[in-house]
Design a protein around this motif. Structure first.
Motif, PDB file in Angstrom:
ATOM      1  N   HIS A   1      22.752 -81.330  46.557  1.00 19.40           N
ATOM      2  CA  HIS A   1      23.856 -80.508  47.072  1.00 19.40           C
ATOM      3  C   HIS A   1      24.976 -81.348  47.690  1.00 19.40           C
ATOM      4  O   HIS A   1      25.814 -80.816  48.423  1.00 19.40           O
TER       5      HIS A   1
ATOM      6  N   GLY B   1      17.564 -76.831  44.444  1.00 19.29           N
ATOM      7  CA  GLY B   1      18.598 -76.284  43.582  1.00 19.29           C
ATOM      8  C   GLY B   1      18.157 -75.081  42.776  1.00 19.29           C
ATOM      9  O   GLY B   1      18.973 -74.479  42.068  1.00 19.29           O
TER      10      GLY B   1
ATOM     11  N   LEU C   1      17.444 -75.209  49.224  1.00 19.45           N
ATOM     12  CA  LEU C   1      17.794 -76.512  49.777  1.00 19.45           C
ATOM     13  C   LEU C   1      16.567 -77.319  50.201  1.00 19.45           C
ATOM     14  O   LEU C   1      16.610 -78.551  50.227  1.00 19.45           O
TER      15      LEU C   1
END
Length: 345
Positions: A220, A277, A292
């Motif tokens: 991320h 993800g 996450l």
């Protein structure tokens, strides 16, 4: 690389995971005190006469608050306000700051910051010569005091000196993090293991999830605003400091209420760990968020942190075919100024 841990009974499953052949489950942290090698974390040091001034222009923290007592959370962003890394900021010595973060983001952040450090009397160093050890449990503070001769600090504060730092992190049980030179880690680990059960670092990561604390990973990087992981609710953003990279976007999102996604805790009805993800999906297959962090809890069920949209009623959700049950966060979603953390000490 981690011989100081794996020699007795541990095994390195991956670059960022170590497990033990002993009873190394999350339940051990509920019943007693455990010690864990935090190999998923890494360290970036910033040295030099201009270290404070350099960091002040790059990070969300009010760097002057990192005074050897308070060790505030912080974040580094792109000009568009997207996070490159989030970290805890320590002051180790005069002109010497330390950033603790997810290990796979240390080198990329060093390369990013290095483009700007050239204009300051400041240098960056990736610290592969340091070890990070975690203690969890009711007796963790007493054990740290005996073995390190240090009084455990308050949460998001530090104790120690330039050779060893002791940090307190939030969680459902007392949690302490020790940072010291690798050559000193082996004897300390052995002494701690006499009174605490060695467990894999997955147990520490589970407590991060239960604390609502998300550490950014490469999955991320450059994708989320700090508020999307509730960073301002954890005291990780100073809205009282001057400019830093990404500050305008971060401030506008806060003052105009434009945060379209937020971090949530959840439990999945199953034991299959979803990859980072993985989409959080509605019953009709629409993606409304992403995972996450994910770990198995004491009952061998998956607990996760996920970023979800705030713009619609979602109804029942699933991740990797497993039903999604949202859990309560241990803090309110409201701004916590890091200056107030310093004022309380």
């Amino acid at each position: 690389m981690h011989d100081w841990i794996t020699a007795p009974s541990g095994r390195q499953d991956t670059e960022d995971r170590i497990a033990f052949d002993t009873l190394a489950t999350a339940r051990r942290a509920l019943d007693g005190t455990v010690v864990a090698p935090l190999v998923h974390l890494g360290v970036l040091d910033v040295f030099g006469p201009d270290a404070e001034r350099f960091l002040q222009g790059q990070t969300s923290a009010q760097v002057g608050l990192a005074d050897g007592d308070l060790a505030p959370l912080t974040v580094f962003c792109t000009p568009k306000g997207r996070m490159l890394a989030n970290a805890q900021l320590l002051r180790v010595d005069e002109g010497h700051y330390r950033l603790l973060m997810q290990r796979d983001l240390v080198q990329p952040l060093a390369e990013h910051l290095g483009k700007f450090a050239a204009f300051y009397k400041a240098r960056l160093e990736v610290r592969d010569d340091l070890a990070l050890i975690g203690l969890i449990g009711r007796e963790a503070p007493a054990l740290a005091e005996v073995r390190l001769d240090l009084l455990p600090p308050a949460i998001w504060h530090q104790a120690g000196d330039a050779d060893v730092q002791l940090l307190a992190h939030p969680g459902p049980r007392p949690r302490l993090l020790i940072c010291l030179a690798t050559e000193r880690a082996s004897p300390l680990w052995a002494r701690l293991a006499e009174q605490a059960t060695p467990v894999g670092n997955a147990v520490w990561c589970l407590h991060d999830i239960q604390a609502g604390l998300a550490w950014l990973t490469p999955t991320h990087r450059d994708a989320l605003l700090p508020q999307m992981i509730n960073w301002e609710a954890l005291g990780g953003i100073s809205f009282k400091k001057g400019c830093y990279t990404g500050q305008e976007v971060v401030a506008r999102a806060h003052f105009r209420g434009q945060v379209k996604r937020r971090l949530v805790r959840a439990q999945l009805e199953g034991s299959e760990l979803p990859p980072l993800g993985s989409p959080v999906e509605t019953v009709d297959g629409k993606s409304v968020g992403e995972v996450l962090a994910a770990e198995l809890d004491a009952d061998e069920q998956v607990e996760i942190l996920a970023v979800l949209t705030t713009k619609e009623e979602l109804g029942p959700l699933r991740v990797a075919g497993q039903a999604f049950k949202q859990l309560k966060l241990p803090y309110p979603i409201e701004r916590l100024d890091p200056e107030s953390l310093a004022a309380k000490t």
